[in-house]
Design a protein around this motif. Sequence first.
Motif, PDB file in Angstrom:
ATOM      1  N   GLY A 136      39.863  43.613  53.292  1.00 31.40           N
ATOM      2  CA  GLY A 136      38.529  43.087  53.568  1.00 31.40           C
ATOM      3  C   GLY A 136      37.419  43.858  52.870  1.00 31.40           C
ATOM      4  O   GLY A 136      36.323  43.344  52.663  1.00 31.40           O
ATOM      5  N   TYR A 137      37.698  45.126  52.500  1.00 31.51           N
ATOM      6  CA  TYR A 137      36.663  45.939  51.869  1.00 31.51           C
ATOM      7  C   TYR A 137      36.603  45.787  50.359  1.00 31.51           C
ATOM      8  O   TYR A 137      35.685  46.274  49.714  1.00 31.51           O
ATOM      9  CB  TYR A 137      36.892  47.418  52.199  1.00 31.51           C
ATOM     10  CG  TYR A 137      36.296  47.821  53.521  1.00 31.51           C
ATOM     11  CD1 TYR A 137      34.942  48.149  53.605  1.00 31.51           C
ATOM     12  CD2 TYR A 137      37.058  47.848  54.672  1.00 31.51           C
ATOM     13  CE1 TYR A 137      34.383  48.515  54.814  1.00 31.51           C
ATOM     14  CE2 TYR A 137      36.511  48.208  55.886  1.00 31.51           C
ATOM     15  CZ  TYR A 137      35.167  48.538  55.959  1.00 31.51           C
ATOM     16  OH  TYR A 137      34.601  48.891  57.137  1.00 31.51           O
ATOM     17  N   LEU A 138      37.623  45.146  49.786  1.00 28.17           N
ATOM     18  CA  LEU A 138      37.633  45.022  48.334  1.00 28.17           C
ATOM     19  C   LEU A 138      36.471  44.149  47.872  1.00 28.17           C
ATOM     20  O   LEU A 138      36.113  43.184  48.530  1.00 28.17           O
ATOM     21  CB  LEU A 138      38.962  44.406  47.858  1.00 28.17           C
ATOM     22  CG  LEU A 138      40.204  45.224  48.158  1.00 28.17           C
ATOM     23  CD1 LEU A 138      41.403  44.612  47.444  1.00 28.17           C
ATOM     24  CD2 LEU A 138      40.039  46.659  47.730  1.00 28.17           C
ATOM     25  N   ILE A 139      35.889  44.538  46.735  1.00 26.43           N
ATOM     26  CA  ILE A 139      34.773  43.740  46.227  1.00 26.43           C
ATOM     27  C   ILE A 139      35.266  42.899  45.051  1.00 26.43           C
ATOM     28  O   ILE A 139      34.886  43.104  43.930  1.00 26.43           O
ATOM     29  CB  ILE A 139      33.562  44.632  45.865  1.00 26.43           C
ATOM     30  CG1 ILE A 139      33.992  45.871  45.083  1.00 26.43           C
ATOM     31  CG2 ILE A 139      32.820  45.061  47.116  1.00 26.43           C
ATOM     32  CD1 ILE A 139      32.834  46.712  44.591  1.00 26.43           C
ATOM     33  N   ASN A 140      36.198  41.985  45.363  1.00 24.53           N
ATOM     34  CA  ASN A 140      36.718  41.130  44.292  1.00 24.53           C
ATOM     35  C   ASN A 140      36.794  39.663  44.715  1.00 24.53           C
ATOM     36  O   ASN A 140      37.736  38.973  44.401  1.00 24.53           O
ATOM     37  CB  ASN A 140      38.085  41.632  43.804  1.00 24.53           C
ATOM     38  CG  ASN A 140      39.126  41.592  44.905  1.00 24.53           C
ATOM     39  OD1 ASN A 140      38.814  41.293  46.056  1.00 24.53           O
ATOM     40  ND2 ASN A 140      40.369  41.875  44.564  1.00 24.53           N
ATOM     41  N   LYS A 141      35.778  39.220  45.460  1.00 24.88           N
ATOM     42  CA  LYS A 141      35.757  37.808  45.857  1.00 24.88           C
ATOM     43  C   LYS A 141      35.223  36.982  44.691  1.00 24.88           C
ATOM     44  O   LYS A 141      34.143  37.246  44.185  1.00 24.88           O
ATOM     45  CB  LYS A 141      34.846  37.597  47.073  1.00 24.88           C
ATOM     46  CG  LYS A 141      35.019  38.629  48.182  1.00 24.88           C
ATOM     47  CD  LYS A 141      36.260  38.400  49.027  1.00 24.88           C
ATOM     48  CE  LYS A 141      36.447  39.519  50.042  1.00 24.88           C
ATOM     49  NZ  LYS A 141      36.789  40.834  49.446  1.00 24.88           N
ATOM     50  N   PRO A 142      36.007  35.980  44.259  1.00 19.84           N
ATOM     51  CA  PRO A 142      35.574  35.228  43.075  1.00 19.84           C
ATOM     52  C   PRO A 142      34.309  34.391  43.301  1.00 19.84           C
ATOM     53  O   PRO A 142      34.078  33.875  44.388  1.00 19.84           O
ATOM     54  CB  PRO A 142      36.774  34.329  42.767  1.00 19.84           C
ATOM     55  CG  PRO A 142      37.705  34.432  43.894  1.00 19.84           C
ATOM     56  CD  PRO A 142      37.314  35.560  44.757  1.00 19.84           C
ATOM     57  N   ILE A 143      33.481  34.317  42.258  1.00 18.16           N
ATOM     58  CA  ILE A 143      32.292  33.461  42.254  1.00 18.16           C
ATOM     59  C   ILE A 143      32.364  32.671  40.954  1.00 18.16           C
ATOM     60  O   ILE A 143      32.491  33.261  39.887  1.00 18.16           O
ATOM     61  CB  ILE A 143      30.996  34.308  42.262  1.00 18.16           C
ATOM     62  CG1 ILE A 143      30.942  35.220  43.493  1.00 18.16           C
ATOM     63  CG2 ILE A 143      29.771  33.411  42.177  1.00 18.16           C
ATOM     64  CD1 ILE A 143      29.827  36.248  43.446  1.00 18.16           C
ATOM     65  N   SER A 144      32.305  31.337  41.042  1.00 12.64           N
ATOM     66  CA  SER A 144      32.376  30.535  39.824  1.00 12.64           C
ATOM     67  C   SER A 144      30.979  30.262  39.291  1.00 12.64           C
ATOM     68  O   SER A 144      30.101  29.851  40.032  1.00 12.64           O
ATOM     69  CB  SER A 144      33.075  29.200  40.103  1.00 12.64           C
ATOM     70  OG  SER A 144      34.444  29.428  40.255  1.00 12.64           O
ATOM     71  N   LEU A 145      30.785  30.545  38.012  1.00  8.19           N
ATOM     72  CA  LEU A 145      29.515  30.230  37.359  1.00  8.19           C
ATOM     73  C   LEU A 145      29.836  29.295  36.198  1.00  8.19           C
ATOM     74  O   LEU A 145      30.105  29.761  35.101  1.00  8.19           O
ATOM     75  CB  LEU A 145      28.858  31.499  36.813  1.00  8.19           C
ATOM     76  CG  LEU A 145      28.426  32.581  37.787  1.00  8.19           C
ATOM     77  CD1 LEU A 145      27.890  33.777  37.037  1.00  8.19           C
ATOM     78  CD2 LEU A 145      27.351  32.046  38.736  1.00  8.19           C
ATOM     79  N   GLY A 146      29.862  28.012  36.449  1.00  5.41           N
ATOM     80  CA  GLY A 146      30.218  27.075  35.394  1.00  5.41           C
ATOM     81  C   GLY A 146      31.616  27.373  34.875  1.00  5.41           C
ATOM     82  O   GLY A 146      32.562  27.458  35.662  1.00  5.41           O
ATOM     83  N   PRO A 147      31.734  27.558  33.586  1.00  2.00           N
ATOM     84  CA  PRO A 147      33.064  27.751  33.016  1.00  2.00           C
ATOM     85  C   PRO A 147      33.637  29.154  33.253  1.00  2.00           C
ATOM     86  O   PRO A 147      34.811  29.382  33.028  1.00  2.00           O
ATOM     87  CB  PRO A 147      32.848  27.517  31.519  1.00  2.00           C
ATOM     88  CG  PRO A 147      31.423  27.861  31.294  1.00  2.00           C
ATOM     89  CD  PRO A 147      30.694  27.532  32.551  1.00  2.00           C
ATOM     90  N   VAL A 148      32.819  30.106  33.678  1.00  2.00           N
ATOM     91  CA  VAL A 148      33.346  31.458  33.855  1.00  2.00           C
ATOM     92  C   VAL A 148      33.401  31.839  35.329  1.00  2.00           C
ATOM     93  O   VAL A 148      32.688  31.277  36.161  1.00  2.00           O
ATOM     94  CB  VAL A 148      32.527  32.523  33.079  1.00  2.00           C
ATOM     95  CG1 VAL A 148      32.563  32.252  31.599  1.00  2.00           C
ATOM     96  CG2 VAL A 148      31.112  32.598  33.602  1.00  2.00           C
ATOM     97  N   THR A 149      34.271  32.786  35.620  1.00  2.00           N
ATOM     98  CA  THR A 149      34.421  33.259  36.985  1.00  2.00           C
ATOM     99  C   THR A 149      34.126  34.754  37.012  1.00  2.00           C
ATOM    100  O   THR A 149      34.650  35.507  36.200  1.00  2.00           O
ATOM    101  CB  THR A 149      35.869  33.032  37.471  1.00  2.00           C
ATOM    102  OG1 THR A 149      36.199  31.686  37.226  1.00  2.00           O
ATOM    103  CG2 THR A 149      36.000  33.340  38.933  1.00  2.00           C
ATOM    104  N   ILE A 150      33.252  35.147  37.924  1.00  2.00           N
ATOM    105  CA  ILE A 150      33.028  36.581  38.118  1.00  2.00           C
ATOM    106  C   ILE A 150      33.369  36.884  39.578  1.00  2.00           C
ATOM    107  O   ILE A 150      33.752  35.991  40.326  1.00  2.00           O
ATOM    108  CB  ILE A 150      31.587  37.008  37.780  1.00  2.00           C
ATOM    109  CG1 ILE A 150      30.582  36.291  38.684  1.00  2.00           C
ATOM    110  CG2 ILE A 150      31.283  36.763  36.316  1.00  2.00           C
ATOM    111  CD1 ILE A 150      29.199  36.897  38.642  1.00  2.00           C
ATOM    112  N   VAL A 151      33.248  38.132  39.991  1.00  2.00           N
ATOM    113  CA  VAL A 151      33.483  38.464  41.398  1.00  2.00           C
ATOM    114  C   VAL A 151      32.249  39.168  41.944  1.00  2.00           C
ATOM    115  O   VAL A 151      31.391  39.625  41.173  1.00  2.00           O
ATOM    116  CB  VAL A 151      34.733  39.354  41.583  1.00  2.00           C
ATOM    117  CG1 VAL A 151      35.984  38.608  41.191  1.00  2.00           C
ATOM    118  CG2 VAL A 151      34.606  40.636  40.799  1.00  2.00           C
ATOM    119  N   ASN A 152      32.171  39.254  43.273  1.00  2.00           N
ATOM    120  CA  ASN A 152      30.970  39.878  43.859  1.00  2.00           C
ATOM    121  C   ASN A 152      30.826  41.339  43.416  1.00  2.00           C
ATOM    122  O   ASN A 152      29.722  41.853  43.320  1.00  2.00           O
ATOM    123  CB  ASN A 152      30.969  39.730  45.383  1.00  2.00           C
ATOM    124  CG  ASN A 152      32.192  40.329  46.047  1.00  2.00           C
ATOM    125  OD1 ASN A 152      33.143  40.702  45.366  1.00  2.00           O
ATOM    126  ND2 ASN A 152      32.175  40.426  47.360  1.00  2.00           N
TER     127      ASN A 152
END
Lengths: 304, 374
Positions: A136-152
């Motif tokens: 739960g503490y990991l900061i790797n929740k994906p966020i989609s920005l159009g064609p690319v994906t980043i994480v929090n």
Amino acid sequence: MIDPYYLQQLTIGISLGMVYALMAIGFTLIFGVLNVVNFAHGEVYTIGAFAGIMAIAAFGPPFLVIVFIVLAVGALAGFSLERVAFRPFRRFSDEASLKSRAMREATLMSSLAMSIIAREAMELLFGSEFQTIDIGYLINKPISLGPVTIVNGDIIIFVVSVLMLGGLQWLLKYSAIGLSIRAVSNNPLGAKYVGINTDRTIVLTFVIGSMMGALAGILVGLYYGAVFPSMGFIPGVKAFVAMVMGGLSSIPGAVIAALVLGVAESLSTTFVSSVWADMVAYLFLIVTLVFFPQGLFGARRERV
Amino acid sequence: MTMSRRTTIGLLAGAAGMLAVPFGAMAEGPVYLGYQLPLTGNTAQYGQDFKTAAEIALKDFNASGKIKVPVEIIFEDSRSDAKEGVAIARKFVDDDRIVAALGDFTSTVSMAAAQVYKRAEMAQLSQTASHPDFAKISEWQFRNITTQAQEGVYNADWMNEQGLKKIAVIAEQTDWGQSVVKDFAEKVEANGGEVVFTEFFNRGLPDFRSIITKIERAKPDAIYTGFFYEDGAQFLKQMQQLNIDIPVYSTSAAYNQKLVELAGPAAEGLFLTVTFLPNSETDHVKKFVDEWKAARGGAEPGQFPAQAYDAVNIMLEAVARAYPDVSRQNVRDELAKTKDFPGVTGVTSFDENGEALKQLTKATVTGGQFVPLK
């Protein structure tokens, strides 16, 4: 329209670069003052990460509390490191000793020794494997920005890097501590003669630099979910390359160089096997040293 | 100089070994086995596990009364150091009472010690040495671990059955990783599939995202991976980070409860082959798991201790079959005859090279547990 594949690789590269930059900031700050490499910076980074995950395992505090615990541990680590590995080589205050390269460079060895001792001690205590971290503490929740994906975590690391860089620039330019840090960095003997407490300034630099190193450690540890005793080594090498490329004592230069390095590594994976991607950093180091001995962003200046 | 001295010692050791045979056969005292394993140093946790497993197996065997005399195991600490391993091997072959050796842990140490056992003509059975060349050293070497020559083929067939034709392969840049790719890829092509992407990575690579993005561009039906659990956890977490949903298959090297601990939900749905599952319903697995839990305060055994447990049992069976003429030669011959041994790591036979042929089990991760697939 650019191929989304390259956009994604570019995004990964920038996020990699920011991870390197996070470490390079504290590293360059300490180098700037003493003109020697602090080999133990990688271990301060690891200690920060371990302090953070131990706090998580012990009482699961909110994220900000972890950050403060890690900063405190980092400050303590920096203070002790300076006391054990650097202070003993400044005990002679005569001019010959102060100007002696040998005295200064002896700290290369003492900081390397401290780094080995710290790493081995952590291996004895925790074992050399990855530590288990509460997912739960990991900061790797994906966020989609159009064609690319980043994480929090990318956003967190970006914000922290900007804050560190901005805060440090403000500190160096507009505060009394910053003024003395710049003075010692420019000419330690001169600074001493005009009444600056150089020892105190150096301790403060270590404390600030190590706080940043420890914070980088826990952020990257939670970003990748990988905390282990030798985790500081590779980022340490990358931060070193970024520092050299950036002109040794320029912090913004090191950050830009770190980003360039990250993007180059990630894009190079497209064309060559990832086994060779690490070579990119070393290649950059050699090219910089051969063609730009002052670094890409280093101003020409007299060294003490 | 060193070579000639070594050869002399080897010859002497060999001679001593041969002389020992008649005495060993006639003695009515216990039968001795040597076990070399790392009990201290970086890999001590593995050696300690093997020792516990061996003690469990030995206790049961001696209690069963299969042969009239008790068997004893002499444990020696090799610290996973090749020099130590060779010294221990010499000590074992010089000891007339010892009829066969178990161990070592790593392929490097096992292969160094193998040269001594080969010259002295004493059987050596390693529970974990997986280097392709280990069992080929001589007729005296055996192992109780599957190699990629077996797993790769098995996995290629499995994926073929699932209708997965376009496969991306990644593996770590080691001898072992190379063998993962080679044996698998040949079988995929033979099955009419296609390997659309192959790449190696350095063990301990922190960031797989560039490789994953590259794999995605190749649009495979599935990814076959040769990694151990730490790299595996990183890879699976970063697959999830990038929102990529391609089935991942792996080898038994990835099998470790720690993989699930580190990767959490990202490990769900990983397919892999295993030879041992502690939650299996089979009687002898349950018995081993219960005894292990009793010895280790409730912790579950992993795959390696299970392999050590089977290795010791295979050796003990060979000793029992050789009894009463328990000579080094006889133990070796009986060991080679091992067929369909019902171990906790699957039914095991040795082929003519001393390679373990095991029945592999298909498994997947569901709800944080490795569960067998039918």
